[in-house]
Motif scaffolding. Structure first.
Motif, mmCIF file in Angstrom:
data_model
loop_
_atom_site.group_PDB
_atom_site.id
_atom_site.type_symbol
_atom_site.label_atom_id
_atom_site.label_comp_id
_atom_site.label_asym_id
_atom_site.label_seq_id
_atom_site.Cartn_x
_atom_site.Cartn_y
_atom_site.Cartn_z
ATOM 1 N N ALA A 22 0.814 -1.210 0.000
ATOM 2 C CA ALA A 22 0.000 0.000 0.000
ATOM 3 C C ALA A 22 0.850 1.263 0.000
ATOM 4 C CB ALA A 22 -0.930 -0.006 1.217
ATOM 5 N N LEU A 23 1.977 1.222 0.723
ATOM 6 C CA LEU A 23 2.786 2.426 0.906
ATOM 7 C C LEU A 23 3.758 2.678 -0.235
ATOM 8 C CD1 LEU A 23 3.513 2.055 4.724
ATOM 9 C CD2 LEU A 23 2.114 3.829 3.649
ATOM 10 N N ILE A 24 4.440 1.629 -0.710
ATOM 11 C CA ILE A 24 5.469 1.840 -1.739
ATOM 12 C C ILE A 24 5.245 0.981 -2.985
ATOM 13 C CG2 ILE A 24 7.214 2.624 -0.128
ATOM 14 C CD1 ILE A 24 8.444 -0.135 -0.117
ATOM 15 N N ASN A 25 4.151 0.251 -3.036
ATOM 16 C CA ASN A 25 3.741 -0.469 -4.248
ATOM 17 C C ASN A 25 4.831 -1.407 -4.776
ATOM 18 O OD1 ASN A 25 1.909 -1.196 -6.250
ATOM 19 N ND2 ASN A 25 2.680 0.362 -7.670
ATOM 20 N N ILE A 26 5.267 -2.322 -3.920
ATOM 21 C CA ILE A 26 6.250 -3.312 -4.338
ATOM 22 C C ILE A 26 5.560 -4.653 -4.572
ATOM 23 C CG2 ILE A 26 8.044 -2.197 -2.983
ATOM 24 C CD1 ILE A 26 7.787 -4.692 -1.078
ATOM 25 N N ALA A 27 6.286 -5.572 -5.192
ATOM 26 C CA ALA A 27 5.769 -6.937 -5.347
ATOM 27 C C ALA A 27 5.781 -7.610 -3.981
ATOM 28 C CB ALA A 27 6.643 -7.711 -6.323
ATOM 29 N N LEU A 236 -5.888 -0.698 5.276
ATOM 30 C CA LEU A 236 -5.631 0.229 6.378
ATOM 31 C C LEU A 236 -4.530 1.241 6.041
ATOM 32 C CD1 LEU A 236 -5.744 -2.195 9.462
ATOM 33 C CD2 LEU A 236 -7.455 -0.462 8.846
ATOM 34 N N CYS A 237 -3.563 0.828 5.222
ATOM 35 C CA CYS A 237 -2.382 1.668 4.966
ATOM 36 C C CYS A 237 -2.428 2.416 3.645
ATOM 37 C CB CYS A 237 -1.115 0.818 5.018
ATOM 38 S SG CYS A 237 -0.778 0.099 6.647
ATOM 39 N N ARG A 238 -3.416 2.157 2.795
ATOM 40 C CA ARG A 238 -3.451 2.815 1.486
ATOM 41 C C ARG A 238 -3.599 4.325 1.657
ATOM 42 N NH1 ARG A 238 -9.061 3.103 -0.575
ATOM 43 N NH2 ARG A 238 -10.419 2.734 1.221
ATOM 44 N N GLN A 239 -2.943 5.048 0.759
ATOM 45 C CA GLN A 239 -2.977 6.511 0.726
ATOM 46 C C GLN A 239 -2.469 7.134 2.023
ATOM 47 O OE1 GLN A 239 -7.040 7.449 -0.314
ATOM 48 N NE2 GLN A 239 -6.752 6.864 -2.459
ATOM 49 N N ARG A 240 -1.534 6.471 2.664
ATOM 50 C CA ARG A 240 -0.909 7.010 3.870
ATOM 51 C C ARG A 240 0.594 7.125 3.647
ATOM 52 N NH1 ARG A 240 -4.377 6.932 8.258
ATOM 53 N NH2 ARG A 240 -6.254 5.671 8.009
ATOM 54 N N GLY A 241 1.244 7.861 4.540
ATOM 55 C CA GLY A 241 2.692 8.011 4.456
ATOM 56 C C GLY A 241 3.107 9.173 3.572
ATOM 57 N N ASN A 242 4.180 9.851 3.966
ATOM 58 C CA ASN A 242 4.711 10.952 3.157
ATOM 59 C C ASN A 242 5.906 10.476 2.336
ATOM 60 O OD1 ASN A 242 6.973 10.928 4.938
ATOM 61 N ND2 ASN A 242 5.852 12.248 6.371
ATOM 62 N N ASP A 243 6.489 11.384 1.586
ATOM 63 C CA ASP A 243 7.594 11.008 0.698
ATOM 64 C C ASP A 243 8.796 10.482 1.463
ATOM 65 O OD1 ASP A 243 6.143 11.680 -1.516
ATOM 66 O OD2 ASP A 243 6.970 13.714 -1.692
ATOM 67 N N LEU A 244 9.076 11.090 2.627
ATOM 68 C CA LEU A 244 10.207 10.629 3.425
ATOM 69 C C LEU A 244 9.976 9.209 3.917
ATOM 70 C CD1 LEU A 244 12.901 11.106 4.825
ATOM 71 C CD2 LEU A 244 11.641 12.149 6.739
ATOM 72 N N SER A 250 11.508 2.213 1.095
ATOM 73 C CA SER A 250 12.110 1.666 -0.129
ATOM 74 C C SER A 250 13.540 1.219 0.132
ATOM 75 C CB SER A 250 12.090 2.716 -1.248
ATOM 76 O OG SER A 250 10.765 3.041 -1.615
ATOM 77 N N LEU A 251 14.293 2.030 0.860
ATOM 78 C CA LEU A 251 15.659 1.663 1.204
ATOM 79 C C LEU A 251 15.682 0.426 2.091
ATOM 80 C CD1 LEU A 251 18.699 2.218 1.251
ATOM 81 C CD2 LEU A 251 18.303 3.791 3.165
ATOM 82 N N SER A 252 14.779 0.372 3.052
ATOM 83 C CA SER A 252 14.728 -0.770 3.969
ATOM 84 C C SER A 252 14.393 -2.056 3.224
ATOM 85 C CB SER A 252 13.692 -0.517 5.071
ATOM 86 O OG SER A 252 14.011 0.636 5.818
#
Length: 267
Positions: A22-27, A236-244, A250-252
């Motif tokens: 939801a947050l970073i759209n990964i597989a 629950l997590c979709r459309q949440r979180g900022n760019d930071l 993504s790094l993690s």
């Protein structure tokens, strides 16, 4: 039925994959398959023995979220329908072929395919801006089916369902940025549903003790727990979180995938 320990593992893995998707759209399989690989010995299973059921169950469990995301994107007009028409038939056929080939494959071949997808994923995260400057790919119509076959079959053999290769293909085709994610979800839905056919009727039957819990190679109880947890935390997590937040995640995830590959090949 899975043991209490296995149910807990599936719920936790579903929570992690749902949140990150939801947050970073990964597989989600980049999180789920390594995590289950690490935890399987604790609950009494060997990865080599349950490789095909594990991959098949993950592919089945993540379909609802891909379908939901695709439908939402279509409602907002954020899907490139022409690219779906061009590549979905070939990718669906490739999904069936990939599932059949995976049922005949060894754990080593799966690890090679998974590693290839993981390296491509990390490469895209690290060099995303440079990849946007690559020339536009314009394949001939006759090439759409073969390209789809390769993308679909290789994706399923790596347990990925098409997210990485479809994303890369959409980038090369220079699909509008706002339509890429929706188009990718649509292609993944076609690949995943087609792969289910191959996993329900695998080329090589999977012999398991609790055969009544399986539909072909798909372990139904595991799919249920993983799918419910994955969908709940995605919602629950979709459309949440900022760019930071997203850059840190993504790094993690990139570090997690790299460490997982080291663990895969050092075991």
């Amino acid at each position: 039925m899975p043991t209490i320990e296995m149910i807990l593992v599936l719920i936790l893995v579903g929570a992690a994959t749902g949140s990150l998707t939801a947050l970073i759209n990964i597989a989600p399989t980049f999180i789920a398959i390594p995590a289950l690989y690490f935890f399987l010995p604790i609950v009494g299973f060997s990865f080599d023995e349950v490789m095909v059921p594990l991959v098949a169950s993950c592919v089945a469990a993540f379909i609802p979220v891909h379908l939901y995301a695709w439908i939402q994107s279509m409602k907002q007009g954020q899907v490139d329908s022409q690219q779906l028409i061009n590549f979905a038939p070939g990718m669906a056929m490739g999904g069936v072929i990939g599932a059949q080939l995976l049922s005949l494959s060894s754990a080593v071949l799966f690890k090679i395919c998974f590693t290839l997808m993981a390296v491509m994923f990390v490469f895209k995260i690290v060099f995303n801006k440079k990849l946007e400057k690559t020339p536009t790919l314009t394949p001939a119509k006759a090439a759409n089916l073969p390209i789809g076959l390769v993308v679909g079959s290789l994706s399923v053999m790596s347990g990925n369902s098409g997210t990485v290769l479809a994303n890369g293909m959409n980038s090369l085709l220079k699909i509008d940025q706002s339509k890429r994610d929706g188009t990718t979800h649509g292609l993944v839905v076609f690949v995943s549903i087609a792969a289910l056919v191959g996993f329900i009727f695998p080329a090589k039957p999977t012999i398991m003790m609790d055969g009544m819990a399986f539909a072909g190679a798909i372990h139904l109880p595991s799919v249920l727990f993983l799918a419910l947890s994955h969908f709940l935390f995605y919602w629950l997590c979709r459309q949440r979180g900022n760019d930071l937040d997203k850059r840190v995640l993504s790094l993690s995830v990139t570090l997690y995938v790299c460490c997982s590959l080291i663990r895969f090949w050092s075991a």
